[in-house]
Design a protein around this motif. Sequence first.
Motif, PDB file in Angstrom:
ATOM      1  N   HIS A 262      42.528  36.366  28.684  1.00  0.00           N
ATOM      2  CA  HIS A 262      41.245  36.983  29.072  1.00  0.00           C
ATOM      3  C   HIS A 262      41.400  38.418  29.589  1.00  0.00           C
ATOM      4  O   HIS A 262      40.407  39.071  29.907  1.00  0.00           O
ATOM      5  CB  HIS A 262      40.559  36.142  30.170  1.00  0.00           C
ATOM      6  CG  HIS A 262      40.069  34.823  29.663  1.00  0.00           C
ATOM      7  ND1 HIS A 262      40.820  33.681  29.679  1.00  0.00           N
ATOM      8  CD2 HIS A 262      38.896  34.475  29.095  1.00  0.00           C
ATOM      9  CE1 HIS A 262      40.129  32.687  29.155  1.00  0.00           C
ATOM     10  NE2 HIS A 262      38.967  33.141  28.799  1.00  0.00           N
ATOM     11  N   TYR A 263      42.636  38.889  29.694  1.00  0.00           N
ATOM     12  CA  TYR A 263      42.899  40.151  30.399  1.00  0.00           C
ATOM     13  C   TYR A 263      42.295  41.374  29.707  1.00  0.00           C
ATOM     14  O   TYR A 263      41.732  42.252  30.363  1.00  0.00           O
ATOM     15  CB  TYR A 263      44.409  40.342  30.564  1.00  0.00           C
ATOM     16  CG  TYR A 263      44.790  41.480  31.484  1.00  0.00           C
ATOM     17  CD1 TYR A 263      44.165  41.671  32.703  1.00  0.00           C
ATOM     18  CD2 TYR A 263      45.808  42.364  31.126  1.00  0.00           C
ATOM     19  CE1 TYR A 263      44.526  42.706  33.542  1.00  0.00           C
ATOM     20  CE2 TYR A 263      46.183  43.400  31.959  1.00  0.00           C
ATOM     21  CZ  TYR A 263      45.534  43.569  33.170  1.00  0.00           C
ATOM     22  OH  TYR A 263      45.895  44.587  34.001  1.00  0.00           O
ATOM     23  N   GLU A 264      42.399  41.412  28.379  1.00  0.00           N
ATOM     24  CA  GLU A 264      41.986  42.603  27.646  1.00  0.00           C
ATOM     25  C   GLU A 264      40.531  42.978  27.938  1.00  0.00           C
ATOM     26  O   GLU A 264      40.206  44.129  28.194  1.00  0.00           O
ATOM     27  CB  GLU A 264      42.207  42.358  26.139  1.00  0.00           C
ATOM     28  CG  GLU A 264      42.031  43.564  25.247  1.00  0.00           C
ATOM     29  CD  GLU A 264      42.766  44.812  25.746  1.00  0.00           C
ATOM     30  OE1 GLU A 264      43.915  44.688  26.206  1.00  0.00           O
ATOM     31  OE2 GLU A 264      42.145  45.907  25.687  1.00  0.00           O
ATOM     32  N   GLU A 265      39.636  41.947  27.930  1.00  0.00           N
ATOM     33  CA  GLU A 265      38.216  42.268  28.118  1.00  0.00           C
ATOM     34  C   GLU A 265      37.788  42.236  29.593  1.00  0.00           C
ATOM     35  O   GLU A 265      36.617  42.443  29.902  1.00  0.00           O
ATOM     36  CB  GLU A 265      37.311  41.361  27.253  1.00  0.00           C
ATOM     37  CG  GLU A 265      37.218  39.922  27.657  1.00  0.00           C
ATOM     38  CD  GLU A 265      38.223  39.026  26.928  1.00  0.00           C
ATOM     39  OE1 GLU A 265      37.907  37.861  26.744  1.00  0.00           O
ATOM     40  OE2 GLU A 265      39.324  39.502  26.569  1.00  0.00           O
ATOM     41  N   ALA A 266      38.750  42.023  30.508  1.00  0.00           N
ATOM     42  CA  ALA A 266      38.384  41.945  31.934  1.00  0.00           C
ATOM     43  C   ALA A 266      38.220  43.343  32.534  1.00  0.00           C
ATOM     44  O   ALA A 266      38.921  44.281  32.164  1.00  0.00           O
ATOM     45  CB  ALA A 266      39.454  41.187  32.704  1.00  0.00           C
ATOM     46  N   ASP A 267      37.256  43.469  33.458  1.00  0.00           N
ATOM     47  CA  ASP A 267      37.105  44.720  34.209  1.00  0.00           C
ATOM     48  C   ASP A 267      37.794  44.611  35.567  1.00  0.00           C
ATOM     49  O   ASP A 267      38.280  45.603  36.099  1.00  0.00           O
ATOM     50  CB  ASP A 267      35.612  45.015  34.437  1.00  0.00           C
ATOM     51  CG  ASP A 267      34.886  45.208  33.128  1.00  0.00           C
ATOM     52  OD1 ASP A 267      35.140  46.232  32.487  1.00  0.00           O
ATOM     53  OD2 ASP A 267      34.114  44.313  32.731  1.00  0.00           O
ATOM     54  N   ILE A 268      37.783  43.409  36.127  1.00  0.00           N
ATOM     55  CA  ILE A 268      38.390  43.187  37.452  1.00  0.00           C
ATOM     56  C   ILE A 268      39.183  41.882  37.404  1.00  0.00           C
ATOM     57  O   ILE A 268      38.708  40.892  36.832  1.00  0.00           O
ATOM     58  CB  ILE A 268      37.293  43.028  38.537  1.00  0.00           C
ATOM     59  CG1 ILE A 268      36.374  44.259  38.583  1.00  0.00           C
ATOM     60  CG2 ILE A 268      37.905  42.772  39.909  1.00  0.00           C
ATOM     61  CD1 ILE A 268      35.143  44.074  39.456  1.00  0.00           C
ATOM     62  N   VAL A 269      40.376  41.883  37.974  1.00  0.00           N
ATOM     63  CA  VAL A 269      41.135  40.636  38.128  1.00  0.00           C
ATOM     64  C   VAL A 269      41.446  40.467  39.618  1.00  0.00           C
ATOM     65  O   VAL A 269      41.977  41.378  40.251  1.00  0.00           O
ATOM     66  CB  VAL A 269      42.462  40.658  37.333  1.00  0.00           C
ATOM     67  CG1 VAL A 269      43.189  39.318  37.480  1.00  0.00           C
ATOM     68  CG2 VAL A 269      42.214  40.957  35.861  1.00  0.00           C
ATOM     69  N   VAL A 270      41.085  39.308  40.156  1.00  0.00           N
ATOM     70  CA  VAL A 270      41.409  39.023  41.556  1.00  0.00           C
ATOM     71  C   VAL A 270      42.328  37.813  41.571  1.00  0.00           C
ATOM     72  O   VAL A 270      41.940  36.719  41.152  1.00  0.00           O
ATOM     73  CB  VAL A 270      40.153  38.684  42.394  1.00  0.00           C
ATOM     74  CG1 VAL A 270      40.510  38.695  43.877  1.00  0.00           C
ATOM     75  CG2 VAL A 270      39.025  39.640  42.107  1.00  0.00           C
ATOM     76  N   LYS A 271      43.557  38.024  42.065  1.00  0.00           N
ATOM     77  CA  LYS A 271      44.529  36.920  42.028  1.00  0.00           C
ATOM     78  C   LYS A 271      44.686  36.310  43.424  1.00  0.00           C
ATOM     79  O   LYS A 271      45.558  36.665  44.198  1.00  0.00           O
ATOM     80  CB  LYS A 271      45.875  37.396  41.465  1.00  0.00           C
ATOM     81  CG  LYS A 271      45.814  37.620  39.956  1.00  0.00           C
ATOM     82  CD  LYS A 271      47.045  37.125  39.210  1.00  0.00           C
ATOM     83  CE  LYS A 271      47.162  35.649  39.122  1.00  0.00           C
ATOM     84  NZ  LYS A 271      48.287  35.042  39.770  1.00  0.00           N
ATOM     85  N   ALA A 272      43.775  35.347  43.710  1.00  0.00           N
ATOM     86  CA  ALA A 272      43.842  34.646  45.010  1.00  0.00           C
ATOM     87  C   ALA A 272      44.736  33.413  44.917  1.00  0.00           C
ATOM     88  O   ALA A 272      44.998  32.776  45.933  1.00  0.00           O
ATOM     89  CB  ALA A 272      42.446  34.246  45.452  1.00  0.00           C
TER      90      ALA A 272
END
Length: 400
Positions: A262-272
Amino acid sequence: MAKKKVMVGVTGGIAAYKAADLVSSLVKQDIDVQVIMTEKAESFISPLTFEALSGNPVWQDEFSPGGGLSVPHVQLAEQADLFVIVPATANTLAKLAWGLADNLLSSIALVYNKTLLIAPAMNTNMYNHPAVQENLATLRRRGVRIIEPASGRLACGATGVGKLAPVEDIVAAIRWHLFEPKGLQGKKVIVTAGGTREAIDPVRFIGNRSSGKMGFALAEAAWLRGADVVLISGPVGLAPPFGVTCHYVESAAQMRQLVLDHYEEADIVVKAAAVADYRVANPGTQKIKKTDNDLELLLTKNPDILKELGEKKRHQVLIGFAAETEELLANAQEKLVKKNLDLIVANDVTRQDAGFNADTNEVTLLFPDGKQEPLPLMSKESLAHHIFQVVEQLPRFKRN
Ligand code: PMT
């Protein structure tokens, strides 16, 4: 949520009793609820129930109004932030689609010019009838939001579509429509939550104390702020947040694959998520038998998912969490730089009221320019909104 005003229209179907649950739930969330009942709704549930739950008079008839309003269909419509009809019968749908105004509820619907949410409930054949479907299509075309009915066993004994949507889903839809600002509208957000499990054998694993509460609060906050949210979670005991696409994984390797998908189309990634740094090198294919000897497990390094994202970063805003038991800020700072992050949330996990499994958290936000923002103890929901509020102001976010 600041005190908002919601009008709940109740029409004459067996699901009318579920509107009581809805009203109770909204009132508990500090929402001012005005209930409007049709005459037929009173055959299924007493106005007194709604009066007691909402603490407001129930509106039934525009010609003998009471309640201190001289022109209720106009004044109620003007005061409300949101109008929701639960349940909506085929008869009321038809009136709304055709613009009839032969009772207080349908009259209000003609005056009301903000968002109208409708949760239909009826027999499957009625729901599938072309007349009902055409009325629903007309309403959708006009911007009315339909909360689709569920499938299941209906009061008439049949099984099929037509059951009122779960009350929790209706509450969630109402919260979404009331929540402002929608600073993440049009953005795609990936949130990871919970802890990974690394198999020792088919029945045992190495895990950690993450409950998923922080990650789930982040996913819901992003959704309320308008984002399209993908939540990738380890095994947790929490209900999936409404409106969020959820994927469940066990191991760090599975989490890595889904995040990368899903990374390519992501604007924000939050790794909790609390991701295991190591996994068992050779997990048993069968349950390992107990012997009289000690057992040694060889652990091998897991991929660092966030570091990999940092190396591949293009337009994405990357947010990490640092769960620390010592040297909180120094360790968090090191992770911020090493993983090429835009923000790291430093989390002292030695505390009872913060970190793992607590409903509250107290953290410090660290930024690449050296700025630090210590935050007071707050609920994980409030922290989640604060984090996105901060992200929405980041120059990198605004540029993209
Ligand atoms: O789930 P709760 O019970 O609500 O608890 C919340 C929490 C304590 C789990 C959460 O607030 C938190 O601090 N999450 C981060 C836990 C962690 O793994 O921290 P870390 O310092 O080991 O890792 C730093 C960052 O790298 C994290 O964003 C982590 O997701 C990521 N990481 C770590 C290891 C790895 N192999 N891959 C990663 O992506």
